[in-house]
Design an enzyme around this catalytic site. Structure first.
Site, PDB file in Angstrom:
ATOM      1  N   TRP A 199      -4.625  -8.449   3.781  1.00 19.37           N
ATOM      2  CA  TRP A 199      -3.616  -9.443   3.413  1.00 19.37           C
ATOM      3  C   TRP A 199      -3.447 -10.628   4.215  1.00 19.37           C
ATOM      4  O   TRP A 199      -3.959 -10.269   5.329  1.00 19.37           O
ATOM      5  CB  TRP A 199      -2.082  -9.034   3.015  1.00 19.37           C
ATOM      6  CG  TRP A 199      -1.408  -8.395   4.147  1.00 19.37           C
ATOM      7  CD1 TRP A 199      -0.701  -9.047   5.271  1.00 19.37           C
ATOM      8  CD2 TRP A 199      -1.709  -6.731   4.488  1.00 19.37           C
ATOM      9  NE1 TRP A 199      -0.337  -7.925   6.076  1.00 19.37           N
ATOM     10  CE2 TRP A 199      -0.947  -6.775   5.480  1.00 19.37           C
ATOM     11  CE3 TRP A 199      -1.818  -5.886   3.905  1.00 19.37           C
ATOM     12  CZ2 TRP A 199      -0.711  -5.516   6.293  1.00 19.37           C
ATOM     13  CZ3 TRP A 199      -1.715  -4.444   4.424  1.00 19.37           C
ATOM     14  CH2 TRP A 199      -1.094  -4.491   5.508  1.00 19.37           C
ATOM     15  N   ASP A 225      -8.444  -3.065   2.640  1.00 19.36           N
ATOM     16  CA  ASP A 225      -7.072  -3.347   1.815  1.00 19.36           C
ATOM     17  C   ASP A 225      -6.149  -4.506   2.769  1.00 19.36           C
ATOM     18  O   ASP A 225      -5.439  -3.909   3.697  1.00 19.36           O
ATOM     19  CB  ASP A 225      -6.460  -2.112   1.520  1.00 19.36           C
ATOM     20  CG  ASP A 225      -5.073  -2.406   0.981  1.00 19.36           C
ATOM     21  OD1 ASP A 225      -4.735  -3.542   0.461  1.00 19.36           O
ATOM     22  OD2 ASP A 225      -4.239  -1.123   0.701  1.00 19.36           O
ATOM     23  N   SER A 242       0.988  -1.142  -0.023  1.00 23.51           N
ATOM     24  CA  SER A 242       0.033  -0.141   0.002  1.00 23.51           C
ATOM     25  C   SER A 242       0.878   1.263  -0.019  1.00 23.51           C
ATOM     26  O   SER A 242       1.756   1.285   0.824  1.00 23.51           O
ATOM     27  CB  SER A 242      -0.987   0.081   1.396  1.00 23.51           C
ATOM     28  OG  SER A 242      -1.752  -1.292   1.441  1.00 23.51           O
ATOM     29  N   CYS A 299      -7.385  -1.944   6.854  1.00 21.95           N
ATOM     30  CA  CYS A 299      -6.225  -2.145   6.156  1.00 21.95           C
ATOM     31  C   CYS A 299      -5.368  -3.099   7.400  1.00 21.95           C
ATOM     32  O   CYS A 299      -5.058  -2.557   8.430  1.00 21.95           O
ATOM     33  CB  CYS A 299      -5.251  -0.974   5.802  1.00 21.95           C
ATOM     34  SG  CYS A 299      -3.791  -1.512   4.816  1.00 21.95           S
TER      35      CYS A 299
END
Length: 693
Positions: A692, A690, A452, A645
């Site tokens: 992971w 966002d 990011s 995020c």
């Protein structure tokens, strides 16, 4: 007027001819030697995307029975597609080919003979979206007015297909791509063979999900198509030959360059996922204040590239493998003495693709082009058993390849890569019998890693900030730490910039100056990936951001942008940031910057912190979110945008759960109704992630 003799004219003709040959590199005169490399690289002269976009023609002209289409964003789906094609050939004699969905048209799928079979290996990207190479196919096949070449009823009654999806249960639209494609194909009359397979990246079971799905699928396919299984015999996908007369210094030999332009020393755009820009790093610094852990802040200059980004986008870093692991791999496979030997690689089948440029060297392939540090797959271990250096190693590899529990205990739990696995099983013996083609086939090609962007494009248009924790994890059963390939590469670049080699990038070494030492100064290959993770177009809308650790990266850019908007006299809405770390004295990222932003935004900005290791009980961002339940609910009633995020498997899921609870309690409604409200926020893009794994 000047007069020219016959000899003058002849002389000028020779000069003119020489000039043309020089500037065209001989392409019209047979002077330039053709370069061979994969279709994913610009300037390809062979292995281009299919000459015909008609898949029926392609299957007929290449005498194939089966096409395996892939929709892949990071290479995993493409790898699974290749493995399916190879297994179909070796086990059943099925003539197979692998195909990128972007390389073909789909309006003639209705013309496929019934004796053919189509396989789909489809990754789901983001919130239920198709991967970049599958967008056109998805829009066509799932569209309302699908039109095919014939007028069959049903349109795809002739089509036999198989489907496997790669997804992540953290996301609401888990495996949406394969589910939607399966639904669309069946609606059009296509007949699915076997179950739809679904792999879950969040649970870390993708590989086992794939293996568990494919065996019953092959049984169903064999029954349907009348296939007879045979003893699997290894057949190389690639033909590898010594490039006679070439040394590694020859100008046409690839030493890690991604394409022809880089090979010729020409850095020319457009820069993208096939053509990186080698960008200067203008600044790098350490953000943590505790020894033994590193978090890097870097500023990357894109002013000379014509690249642009928007706040919330991602930057892709193109890494190289560390020298320690390159040497380990070459040594255990018996290739150390041949590391600089030049080889040419050709597909054994005309429909195949070489995954990287050639001619090249073993060292370049292992250092730049193959994911040698990735966890090894159980299926790959099984395929290497016949090439073991001794009977004991062969028996152990066979056992690991067939026994899920043994493989988990001995290999997966230790996060061993392929070379470490071969060392563990083979002892002092080298695995010299493994065909190099098998290694190329079994290991993915090196992929860029996405981060990011932690800056605002409005504040710094020509510079990109990144914020990355350097991965170094101690794993039980291992003597050395597990090192992140890309973050340790970045750490080495930072140390190079500061002339600090004391820690030698956590004991690793990298070729920091790139192939042929062309990376002058401190540079890193990059490209930009645009994201849907965006601020509301109306700056007066409130925003709530949840970003522990480096999950705060895009929110640094968001807050920078809001400060710029405020300074420009725009009406800026309430800006709430939940940030968490271990200790405020060790890893509180950008503390001084938040304080400066507070001076500008005043009561429009609130930073709520969670320090997990400072009190008797661990406090995380989701706990602090609950503490601010009343304000969070009020902001949502004002149509606030909600952003998350960071870690998908734990944090993001728990934040979602807490938000549902807040809405339920604050509004006095059932949790089921609150869940539907959160889902509607996601659908309207008011809730964005966002995350992971």
């Amino acid at each position: 007027m000047a007069q020219f003799s016959t000899s003058d004219i002849a002389a000028y003709a020779v000069v003119l001819l020489g000039t043309i040959v020089y500037f065209t590199r001989g392409v019209y005169w047979g002077v330039a030697k053709e370069k061979t490399f994969a279709s994913s690289y610009p300037g390809t002269k062979r292995n281009k995307p299919a000459k015909t976009r008609n898949i029926v023609e392609k299957l007929e002209e290449s005498n194939k029975d089966c096409v395996v289409f892939y929709g892949s964003q990071t290479g995993t789906a493409e790898d699974y597609a290749s493995r399916l094609a190879k297994e179909g050939k070796s086990r059943f004699g099925l003539e197979t080919m692998v195909a990128d969905l972007a390389d073909y048209d789909y309006d003639n799928l209705d013309a496929l003979p019934k004796g053919k079979v189509v396989m789909f290996v489809l990754a789901t990207y983001g919130e239920g979206e198709p991967t970049d190479n599958a967008v056109d196919f998805y829009e066509f096949i799932a569209g309302e007015d699908v039109s095919f070449s014939n007028s069959s009823d049903p349109p795809l009654g002739n089509l036999n297909f198989v489907a496997f999806g790669l997804g992540n249960t953290t996301y609401e639209h888990y495996n949406a791509m394969v589910r939607n494609i399966n639904k669309a194909l069946e609606k059009l009359g296509a007949q699915r063979i076997g179950m739809v397979g679904e792999g879950d990246d969040a649970a870390g079971t993708m590989e086992e999900d794939f293996l568990a799905w494919k065996d019953p699928m092959w049984t169903a396919l064999a029954n349907k198509m009348g296939l007879t299984e045979r003893e699997a015999v290894y057949e190389p996908v690639f033909v590898i030959t010594a490039a006679e007369g070439l040394t590694k210094d020859a100008p046409e030999v690839y030493l890690g360059e991604p394409n022809t332009m880089h090979l010729e020393g020409v850095e020319k755009g457009p820069f993208n996922a096939h053509n990186p820009y080698v960008a200067p790093i203008t600044e790098s610094r350490e953000l943590f204040t505790v020894e033994g852990r590193n978090c890097l802040h870097m500023e990357i200059d894109i002013s000379e590239s014509n690249l642009s980004y928007q706040t919330g986008d991602h930057i892709a870093i193109w890494p190289t493998n560390p020298g320690k692991e390159v040497d380990r791999f070459l040594n255990v496979t018996g290739l150390l003495s041949k590391r600089d030997s030049v080889i040419s690689i050709e597909p054994s089948d005309p429909t195949g693709k070489v995954p990287f440029p050639t001619p090249t060297t073993y060292d370049a392939i292992v250092r730049y082009y193959m994911e040698i540090c990735a966890p090894v797959s159980r299926q790959f271990v099984a395929t290497l058993a016949p090439f073991a250096p001794n009977e004991q190693a062969k028996a152990e590899m066979t056992k690991l390849g067939s026994n899920k529990e043994s493989f988990q205990e001995q290999i997966s739990d230790k996060c061993l890569n392929i070379a470490q696995t071969l060392e563990e099983i083979g002892g002092q013996d080298k695995w010299t019998a493994i065909p190099f083609s098998a290694l190329i086939e079994g290991l993915n090609r090196m992929q860029p890693r996405y981060y990011s962007i932690s800056s605002s494009s409005r504040v710094q248009k020509s510079k990109i900030s990144i914020t990355a924790v350097v991965e170094s994890t101690h794993i039980p059963g291992r003597t050395d730490a597990l090192k992140g390939v890309t973050t340790n590469y970045l750490l080495a670049l930072k140390q190079m910039q500061h002339d600090d080699r004391s820690s030698d990038s956590n004991g690793l070494s990298y070729h920091l100056t790139g192939p042929r030492n062309r990376h002058i100064g401190v540079r890193v290959p990059i490209h930009i990936r645009h994201s849907n993770f965006k601020l509301p177009t109306d700056p007066s809308k409130p925003i709530i951001m949840v970003g522990p650790g480096t999950g705060v990266a895009p929110f640094r850019g968001f807050v920078q942008e809001r400060v710029a908007q405020m300074k420009a006299g725009e009406n800026v809405g309430k800006t709430l940031l939940f940030f968490g770390c271990r200790k405020q004295t060790e890893d509180f990222l950008y503390l001084s910057e938040w304080e400066e932003h507070k001076k500008v935004l005043a009561d429009k900005f609130s930073l709520i912190t969670a320090f997990s290791r400072e009190g008797p009980a661990k406090v995380y961002v989701q706990h602090r979110l609950q503490d601010y339940a009343k304000e969070v609910n009020e902001l949502l009633q004002e149509k606030a945008y909600f952003y998350v995020c960071g870690d998908a498997a734990n944090m993001a899921r728990e934040v979602n759960t807490v938000l549902v609870k807040i809405i339920s309690e604050q509004r006095g409604i059932p949790e089921s109704e609150a869940e539907e409200f959160v889902k509607s926020m996601r659908t309207s893009n008011q809730y964005q992630e966002d995350v992971w794994s």
